[in-house]
Design an enzyme around this catalytic site. Structure first.
Site, PDB file in Angstrom:
ATOM      1  N   LYS A   1      -8.221  12.696   8.444  1.00  0.00           N
ATOM      2  CA  LYS A   1      -8.906  11.692   9.260  1.00  0.00           C
ATOM      3  C   LYS A   1      -8.130  11.567  10.577  1.00  0.00           C
ATOM      4  CE  LYS A   1      -9.883   9.147   4.987  1.00  0.00           C
ATOM      5  NZ  LYS A   1      -9.612   7.935   4.188  1.00  0.00           N
TER       6      LYS A   1
ATOM      7  N   THR B   1      -1.512  -0.281  -1.953  1.00  0.00           N
ATOM      8  CA  THR B   1      -0.419   0.692  -1.882  1.00  0.00           C
ATOM      9  C   THR B   1       0.112   0.861  -0.459  1.00  0.00           C
ATOM     10  OG1 THR B   1      -2.183   2.298  -1.807  1.00  0.00           O
ATOM     11  CG2 THR B   1      -0.932   2.180  -3.859  1.00  0.00           C
TER      12      THR B   1
ATOM     13  N   ARG C   1       0.044  13.044   5.063  1.00  0.00           N
ATOM     14  CA  ARG C   1       1.496  12.888   4.913  1.00  0.00           C
ATOM     15  C   ARG C   1       2.273  13.582   6.045  1.00  0.00           C
ATOM     16  NH1 ARG C   1       3.526  14.977  -0.674  1.00  0.00           N
ATOM     17  NH2 ARG C   1       1.810  13.603  -1.310  1.00  0.00           N
TER      18      ARG C   1
ATOM     19  N   LYS D   1      -1.780   4.735   8.905  1.00  0.00           N
ATOM     20  CA  LYS D   1      -2.792   4.451   7.885  1.00  0.00           C
ATOM     21  C   LYS D   1      -3.930   5.457   7.960  1.00  0.00           C
ATOM     22  CE  LYS D   1      -1.835  -0.392   7.059  1.00  0.00           C
ATOM     23  NZ  LYS D   1      -2.326  -1.763   7.148  1.00  0.00           N
ATOM     24  N   GLY D   2      -4.255   6.030   6.824  1.00  0.00           N
ATOM     25  CA  GLY D   2      -5.358   6.987   6.750  1.00  0.00           C
ATOM     26  C   GLY D   2      -4.979   8.394   7.168  1.00  0.00           C
TER      27      GLY D   2
ATOM     28  N   SER E   1     -10.219   9.886   0.140  1.00  0.00           N
ATOM     29  CA  SER E   1      -8.844   9.510   0.495  1.00  0.00           C
ATOM     30  C   SER E   1      -8.060  10.708   1.010  1.00  0.00           C
ATOM     31  CB  SER E   1      -8.146   8.953  -0.747  1.00  0.00           C
ATOM     32  OG  SER E   1      -6.756   8.811  -0.520  1.00  0.00           O
ATOM     33  N   ALA E   2      -7.122  10.435   1.901  1.00  0.00           N
ATOM     34  CA  ALA E   2      -6.220  11.482   2.390  1.00  0.00           C
ATOM     35  C   ALA E   2      -5.069  11.739   1.417  1.00  0.00           C
ATOM     36  CB  ALA E   2      -5.653  11.074   3.751  1.00  0.00           C
ATOM     37  N   SER E   3      -4.936  10.887   0.410  1.00  0.00           N
ATOM     38  CA  SER E   3      -3.729  10.950  -0.428  1.00  0.00           C
ATOM     39  C   SER E   3      -3.769  12.071  -1.452  1.00  0.00           C
ATOM     40  CB  SER E   3      -3.544   9.627  -1.158  1.00  0.00           C
ATOM     41  OG  SER E   3      -2.440   9.724  -2.037  1.00  0.00           O
TER      42      SER E   3
ATOM     43  N   ASP F   1     -12.276   4.551   0.739  1.00  0.00           N
ATOM     44  CA  ASP F   1     -10.883   4.888   0.957  1.00  0.00           C
ATOM     45  C   ASP F   1     -10.092   4.244  -0.191  1.00  0.00           C
ATOM     46  OD1 ASP F   1      -8.513   5.690   2.389  1.00  0.00           O
ATOM     47  OD2 ASP F   1      -8.300   3.602   2.989  1.00  0.00           O
ATOM     48  N   LEU F   2      -8.912   4.727  -0.451  1.00  0.00           N
ATOM     49  CA  LEU F   2      -8.119   4.205  -1.577  1.00  0.00           C
ATOM     50  C   LEU F   2      -7.063   3.202  -1.112  1.00  0.00           C
ATOM     51  CD1 LEU F   2      -7.314   4.358  -4.613  1.00  0.00           C
ATOM     52  CD2 LEU F   2      -5.807   6.257  -3.990  1.00  0.00           C
ATOM     53  N   ASP F   3      -6.065   3.725  -0.378  1.00  0.00           N
ATOM     54  CA  ASP F   3      -4.915   2.899   0.016  1.00  0.00           C
ATOM     55  C   ASP F   3      -5.354   1.816   1.004  1.00  0.00           C
ATOM     56  OD1 ASP F   3      -2.808   4.494  -1.338  1.00  0.00           O
ATOM     57  OD2 ASP F   3      -3.374   6.051   0.080  1.00  0.00           O
TER      58      ASP F   3
ATOM     59  N   GLU G   1     -13.445   1.378   4.694  1.00  0.00           N
ATOM     60  CA  GLU G   1     -12.181   1.875   5.286  1.00  0.00           C
ATOM     61  C   GLU G   1     -11.323   0.758   5.872  1.00  0.00           C
ATOM     62  OE1 GLU G   1      -9.958   3.939   6.183  1.00  0.00           O
ATOM     63  OE2 GLU G   1     -10.702   5.847   5.460  1.00  0.00           O
ATOM     64  N   ASP G   2     -10.011   0.872   5.723  1.00  0.00           N
ATOM     65  CA  ASP G   2      -9.096  -0.118   6.334  1.00  0.00           C
ATOM     66  C   ASP G   2      -8.340   0.450   7.533  1.00  0.00           C
ATOM     67  OD1 ASP G   2      -7.417   1.607   4.766  1.00  0.00           O
ATOM     68  OD2 ASP G   2      -5.838   0.108   4.955  1.00  0.00           O
TER      69      ASP G   2
ATOM     70  N   ASN H   1      -1.836  11.739  -3.946  1.00  0.00           N
ATOM     71  CA  ASN H   1      -1.481  10.989  -5.154  1.00  0.00           C
ATOM     72  C   ASN H   1      -2.675  10.216  -5.716  1.00  0.00           C
ATOM     73  OD1 ASN H   1       1.502  11.469  -5.239  1.00  0.00           O
ATOM     74  ND2 ASN H   1       1.410  10.499  -3.222  1.00  0.00           N
TER      75      ASN H   1
HETATM   76  C1  BG6 Z   1      -3.691   7.705   3.014  1.00  0.00           C
HETATM   77  C2  BG6 Z   1      -2.761   6.619   3.497  1.00  0.00           C
HETATM   78  O1  BG6 Z   1      -4.591   7.180   2.112  1.00  0.00           O
HETATM   79  O2  BG6 Z   1      -2.960   8.754   2.397  1.00  0.00           O
HETATM   80  C3  BG6 Z   1      -1.706   7.205   4.394  1.00  0.00           C
HETATM   81  O3  BG6 Z   1      -3.511   5.641   4.198  1.00  0.00           O
HETATM   82  C4  BG6 Z   1      -0.966   8.322   3.651  1.00  0.00           C
HETATM   83  O4  BG6 Z   1      -0.823   6.180   4.781  1.00  0.00           O
HETATM   84  C5  BG6 Z   1      -1.974   9.372   3.214  1.00  0.00           C
HETATM   85  O5  BG6 Z   1       0.008   8.913   4.483  1.00  0.00           O
HETATM   86  C6  BG6 Z   1      -1.348  10.538   2.457  1.00  0.00           C
HETATM   87  O6  BG6 Z   1      -0.900  10.061   1.211  1.00  0.00           O
HETATM   88  P1  BG6 Z   1       0.041  10.846   0.225  1.00  0.00           P
HETATM   89  O7  BG6 Z   1       0.020   9.982  -1.007  1.00  0.00           O
HETATM   90  O8  BG6 Z   1      -0.577  12.180  -0.019  1.00  0.00           O
HETATM   91  O9  BG6 Z   1       1.374  10.955   0.858  1.00  0.00           O
HETATM   92 MG    MG Z   2      -6.511   3.225   3.786  1.00  0.00          MG
HETATM   93 MG    MG Z   3      -6.656   6.505   2.879  1.00  0.00          MG
END
Ligand code: BG6
Ligand code: MG
Ligand code: MG
Length: 208
Positions: free
Chosen positions: A144, A16, A48, A44-45, A113-115, A8-10, A168-169, A117
């Protein structure tokens, strides 16, 4: 033994999570309600749009789709402002060293990661080259605790999920990894990550 490692990233590689929290809290405050760190654990995880839905539930608010799109965009702009100033010093303790250690042992390394970004963040941190595969929020449809992100990451590594360990956190991430058939190391507190196979405070605890 571990053939693949999926991170996982964040909150695992980089700190972050605090910026996500600050940007969501600012939105909640503009909408007229408080948003605590305990509330933030539920985000978390989580993707968005699902995060926004949970936040609105906490505030007892409703918003139509156009309003929700607008809110998510505003939150993301604020978040991107924070992460565009991100520095390698914000890598979590042991993160880069552990990635390098695994690679030197021949373990294949992926991001899960779910992000949306994630690619930008890896670039800012100068660690893109440490990953054999990157699966992020631009590549998966189901957030997730759905296992999709970890199944896709195992597949991109060419490995069976059972030969992969997920780091994972987030509670939702631990659940997703178990559902994918991976082993899981929780990064953080056992109170929150009790479903993991093992819990450590940070990746630095795993260094030889
Ligand atoms: C996850 C974070 O990695 O990414 C979440 O733990 C976040 O908190 C999710 O909402 C989505 O991220 P982003 O950067 O696409 O808004
Ligand atoms: Mg995380
Ligand atoms: Mg994540």
């Amino acid at each position: 033994s571990m053939k693949g490692a999926i991170f996982d990233l964040d909150g695992v590689i980089v700190d972050t999570a605090k910026y996500h929290y600050l940007a969501w809290r600012a939105l909640a405050n503009r909408l007229g309600f408080e948003f605590t760190e305990a509330d933030n654990e539920r985000l978390k995880g989580v993707s968005r749009m699902r995060s926004l839905q949970i936040l609105l539930e906490i505030g007892g608010m409703d918003a139509d789709e156009a309003e929700r799109e607008q809110m998510a965009e505003t939150k993301n702009k604020e978040y991107v402002d924070y992460i565009s100033r991100l520095e390698p010093s914000e890598l979590l303790p042991g993160a880069k060293e552990y990635l390098m250690c695994l690679r030197s042992r021949g373990v294949r390394v992926a991001l899960g990661s779910a992000s949306k970004n994630a690619v930008f963040i890896l670039e800012r941190l100068g660690i893109t080259g440490l990953f054999d595969a990157v699966v992020d929020g631009t590549k998966v449809a189901k957030a997730k605790p759905d296992p999709e992100v970890f199944l896709a990451a195992s597949a991109e590594l060419g490995l069976d999920p059972a030969d992969c360990v997920v780091f994972e956190d987030a509670a939702a991430g631990v659940e997703a990894a178990k559902a994918a058939g991976c082993r899981v190391v929780g990064i953080g507190s056992a109170d929150i990550l009790g479903a993991a196979d093992r819990v450590v405070g940070g990746l630095d605890a795993l260094l030889p």
